[in-house]
Design a protein around this motif. Structure first.
Motif, short mmCIF file in Angstrom:
data_model
loop_
_atom_site.label_atom_id
_atom_site.label_comp_id
_atom_site.label_asym_id
_atom_site.label_seq_id
_atom_site.Cartn_x
_atom_site.Cartn_y
_atom_site.Cartn_z
N ILE A 94 0.84 -1.21 0.00
CA ILE A 94 0.00 0.00 0.00
C ILE A 94 0.87 1.24 0.00
O ILE A 94 0.62 2.21 -0.73
N ARG A 95 1.94 1.21 0.86
CA ARG A 95 2.84 2.36 0.95
C ARG A 95 3.54 2.59 -0.39
O ARG A 95 3.65 3.72 -0.87
N ASN A 96 3.99 1.51 -1.00
CA ASN A 96 4.68 1.63 -2.30
C ASN A 96 3.74 2.15 -3.39
O ASN A 96 4.13 2.95 -4.24
N ARG A 97 2.49 1.65 -3.30
CA ARG A 97 1.51 2.10 -4.29
C ARG A 97 1.24 3.59 -4.12
O ARG A 97 1.14 4.33 -5.10
N ARG A 98 1.12 4.05 -2.85
CA ARG A 98 0.89 5.46 -2.59
C ARG A 98 2.06 6.32 -3.04
O ARG A 98 1.89 7.40 -3.60
N LEU A 99 3.26 5.81 -2.78
CA LEU A 99 4.45 6.54 -3.22
C LEU A 99 4.50 6.63 -4.75
O LEU A 99 4.91 7.66 -5.30
N PHE A 100 4.08 5.54 -5.40
CA PHE A 100 4.06 5.53 -6.86
C PHE A 100 3.08 6.57 -7.38
O PHE A 100 3.41 7.38 -8.28
N LEU A 134 1.95 9.15 -5.79
CA LEU A 134 2.44 10.48 -5.44
C LEU A 134 3.52 10.92 -6.43
O LEU A 134 3.55 12.08 -6.85
N GLY A 135 4.39 9.98 -6.80
CA GLY A 135 5.44 10.30 -7.77
C GLY A 135 4.85 10.68 -9.12
O GLY A 135 5.31 11.63 -9.77
N VAL A 136 3.83 9.90 -9.55
CA VAL A 136 3.17 10.22 -10.82
C VAL A 136 2.51 11.59 -10.75
O VAL A 136 2.61 12.40 -11.70
N ILE A 165 3.39 14.76 -13.06
CA ILE A 165 2.38 15.47 -13.87
C ILE A 165 2.35 16.95 -13.50
O ILE A 165 2.27 17.83 -14.37
N LEU A 166 2.41 17.24 -12.19
CA LEU A 166 2.42 18.62 -11.74
C LEU A 166 3.63 19.37 -12.28
O LEU A 166 3.52 20.52 -12.73
N LEU A 167 4.77 18.72 -12.25
CA LEU A 167 5.99 19.34 -12.77
C LEU A 167 5.88 19.62 -14.26
O LEU A 167 6.24 20.71 -14.74
N LEU A 168 5.35 18.62 -15.00
CA LEU A 168 5.18 18.80 -16.43
C LEU A 168 4.18 19.91 -16.74
O LEU A 168 4.37 20.69 -17.69
#
Length: 267
Positions: free
Chosen positions: A27-33, A35-37, A41-44
């Motif tokens: 779950i933590r890894n999925r949330r981090l993934f 969040l990273g996405v 997207i926000l950066l782009l």
């Protein structure tokens, strides 16, 4: 370790704990993934917002003859530097078509930020003057002309004695006349005669009156040839309904005056 110890309470507890920890990590890894996405997207999005690709770099307008570029930019409410995402092709086209003076519009955009707009303005054939000024277009529509557009009336004739039920026939008649010939006409008047109640005449800028049936107005395209053959000026020219030959004759209004004078003399 005996089978009984492996299946004891401690073993079951550790097994459940291990499964729970694995689930939490997933779950933590999925949330981090996610969040990273999201951050990517926000950066782009931020990079796109501040780049030239997000804005109109150049607006090219074509097809306008009477309407100015500044007027069209005011209609679409778009300027160079405005965001592309907030101004879709469909919304820009809709704004253009809301103008009664634009017949059609096409909007295209390029990856480099250029916006291409091509319009087709209405084509006025003549105008009617009563309480307001209306132009009749080549599509048979009437459009009210404000004072700011009176310059549009310079090269089109005034139409007199025509009514709503005459517009379709008049449109068809004037569409048969070449624009350069129609521009020579100062006024078009419905002038019914005893032998042709549909008769109309074109008052030309050289002072001649050309009488013809609305269905024969294509003969007006040979106006120069007619003048050469008749060698007349400031005359009433008639085009025969059947032979389509042109000839000069007494103007109908002069004929009426002569008949009135003859009647007075007989008395």
């Amino acid at each position: 370790m005996s089978e009984e110890i492996k299946q004891g309470p401690d073993y079951i507890f550790q097994k459940r704990k291990s499964i729970k920890d694995t689930r939490i990590r997933r779950i933590r890894n999925r949330r981090l993934f996610y969040l990273g996405v999201f951050l990517l997207i926000l950066l782009l999005a931020i990079l796109y917002y501040y780049s030239d690709f997000s804005r109109f770099t150049f607006i090219n307008i074509s097809g306008n003859e009477r309407m100015s570029e500044s007027e069209l930019l005011k209609i679409i409410d778009v300027r160079e530097g405005d965001l592309r995402i907030t101004n879709s092709n469909a919304s820009i086209r809709e704004k253009l078509l809301n103008s009664p003076f634009i017949e059609s519009a096409a909007v295209k955009r390029k990856l480099n930020g250029e916006l291409d707009i091509e319009i087709t303005e209405i084509t006025p054939l003549c105008y009617f003057y009563d309480d307001t000024i209306l132009v009749l277009t080549d599509k048979g529509k009437t459009v009210e002309i404000p004072a700011s557009r009176y310059s549009w009336l310079i090269d089109i004739p005034k139409a007199t004695n025509f009514y709503d039920n005459d517009y379709e026939e008049l449109t068809e008649a004037l569409n048969s006349v070449k624009p350069d010939v129609l521009h020579m006409c100062l006024e078009i008047v419905r002038y019914p005669l005893s032998y042709n109640t549909s008769m109309m005449y074109f008052y030309m800028n050289d002072g001649n009156y050309v009488f013809m049936d609305p269905k024969l107005t294509d003969n007006l395209n040979y106006y120069y040839e007619i003048l050469k053959n008749l060698k007349s000026s400031r005359a009433c020219i008639f085009v025969d309904d059947y032979s389509k030959n042109a000839y000069t004759s007494v103007c109908p209004w002069d004929r009426v005056e002569e008949e009135i004078e003859d009647g007075a003399n007989d008395e």
